[in-house]
Design an enzyme around this catalytic site. Sequence first.
Site, short mmCIF file in Angstrom:
data_model
loop_
_atom_site.label_atom_id
_atom_site.label_comp_id
_atom_site.label_asym_id
_atom_site.label_seq_id
_atom_site.Cartn_x
_atom_site.Cartn_y
_atom_site.Cartn_z
N ASP A 52 41.81 -36.66 -2.46
CA ASP A 52 42.55 -37.75 -3.22
C ASP A 52 42.98 -38.86 -1.89
OD1 ASP A 52 44.58 -36.31 -1.57
OD2 ASP A 52 45.82 -36.00 -3.45
N SER A 53 42.52 -38.47 -0.77
CA SER A 53 42.55 -39.68 0.11
C SER A 53 41.68 -40.87 -0.17
CB SER A 53 42.00 -39.12 1.57
OG SER A 53 40.84 -38.30 1.45
N ASP A 91 39.93 -32.14 -5.14
CA ASP A 91 41.46 -32.27 -5.06
C ASP A 91 42.04 -32.67 -6.50
OD1 ASP A 91 43.04 -32.03 -3.10
OD2 ASP A 91 42.74 -34.03 -2.13
N LYS A 121 41.54 -27.76 -4.90
CA LYS A 121 42.54 -27.86 -3.98
C LYS A 121 43.76 -28.46 -4.35
CE LYS A 121 42.60 -30.83 -0.23
NZ LYS A 121 43.89 -31.35 -0.39
N GLU A 123 48.21 -28.65 -3.53
CA GLU A 123 48.97 -28.79 -2.17
C GLU A 123 50.11 -28.04 -2.25
OE1 GLU A 123 49.57 -32.88 -0.92
OE2 GLU A 123 47.38 -33.17 -0.77
N GLU A 190 47.13 -28.97 7.72
CA GLU A 190 47.15 -30.31 8.20
C GLU A 190 48.43 -30.65 8.98
OE1 GLU A 190 46.40 -33.29 5.24
OE2 GLU A 190 46.63 -34.76 6.49
O1 KIV Z 1 42.60 -35.78 0.42
C1 KIV Z 1 42.03 -35.50 1.52
O2 KIV Z 1 41.10 -36.06 2.18
C2 KIV Z 1 42.69 -34.12 2.04
C3 KIV Z 1 42.02 -33.76 3.48
C4 KIV Z 1 42.67 -34.86 4.41
C5 KIV Z 1 42.20 -32.30 3.84
O3 KIV Z 1 43.26 -33.20 1.60
#
Ligand code: KIV
Length: 289
Positions: A52-53, A91, A121, A123, A190
């Site tokens: 989600d970056s 994510d 994924k 968090e 992280e």
């Molecule tokens: O969203 C993302 O790119 C991430 C990575 C930095 C692990 O969670």
Amino acid sequence: MSAHPAPRPRMTLGDLAAKKRVGEPLVMVTAYDHPGARIAEEAGVDLVLVGDSAAMTVLGYDSTVPMTVDEMLMLTRAVRRGLDGPLLVGDLPFGSYEASDALALATAQRFVKEAGVDLVKIERGGTTVDRARALVAAGIPVVGHVGLTPQTATALGGYRAQGRSAEAAIAVIDDAIALQDAGVSLLVVEAVPAEVTAALRARIDVPVIGIGAGSDADGQVLVFHDLLGLTETPAARFVKRYADLRAAAVAGVAAYADEVRSGAYPAPEHTYGMPAAEAARLAELLAAR
Ligand code: KIV
């Protein structure tokens, strides 16, 4: 001879565990579109994360918080279409899984059905541990994410390293252990001191992928745009830039602009021609109008 190399066989969770057993580092990178996926594929990485970056790297938001499930799914489907070998991790965005196991399951199933991810994924520790357990029980492999968790960065005091006191380090390690007990297949850690990664890894059997977590992990992940130098803003301390594509891209577009303005582009070699007889006939037809 085929124009495309033969597709790589898809990695499996067993392959990841085997690599960890023999100490072969796992390589993960983010991707957000089809060209990015093809680059990651050709570079031979083990895992691709549609993080989600993307909120910041490709959609122009100032944090990951506004990212929606539909935005994530569109990007994830594009990446899926570009990947053969690496495992694909999707994510789950902020607000799409925290409230209940039912919500987490409904969202994760969309990622599996509509975007073909291999793992999802999520968090944090805390209530996320229950969500992880529910997803694993429903047959969806999960990646946990501890340490700096950007979706809840405000509560953590901003984008800053976590686990820097002994007590804070224990909290990160406990989150990791709880997620492993819940059945996650992999952990992302992280922005924690190297000592925390080492202590955590000594207590965890699943592969640990670090980002800003030192070298004592089973693998590393970096954001595609950071490692290739595509971002405008300064990168975090832990980012190593392996290319400066933004500068190359600006230079390329500026050269194009110069050539359009000077008339140097398009040149004859960029231009379609017409057989002389057809050009003559066209002139006749136009003259007769
Ligand atoms: O969203 C993302 O790119 C991430 C990575 C930095 C692990 O969670």
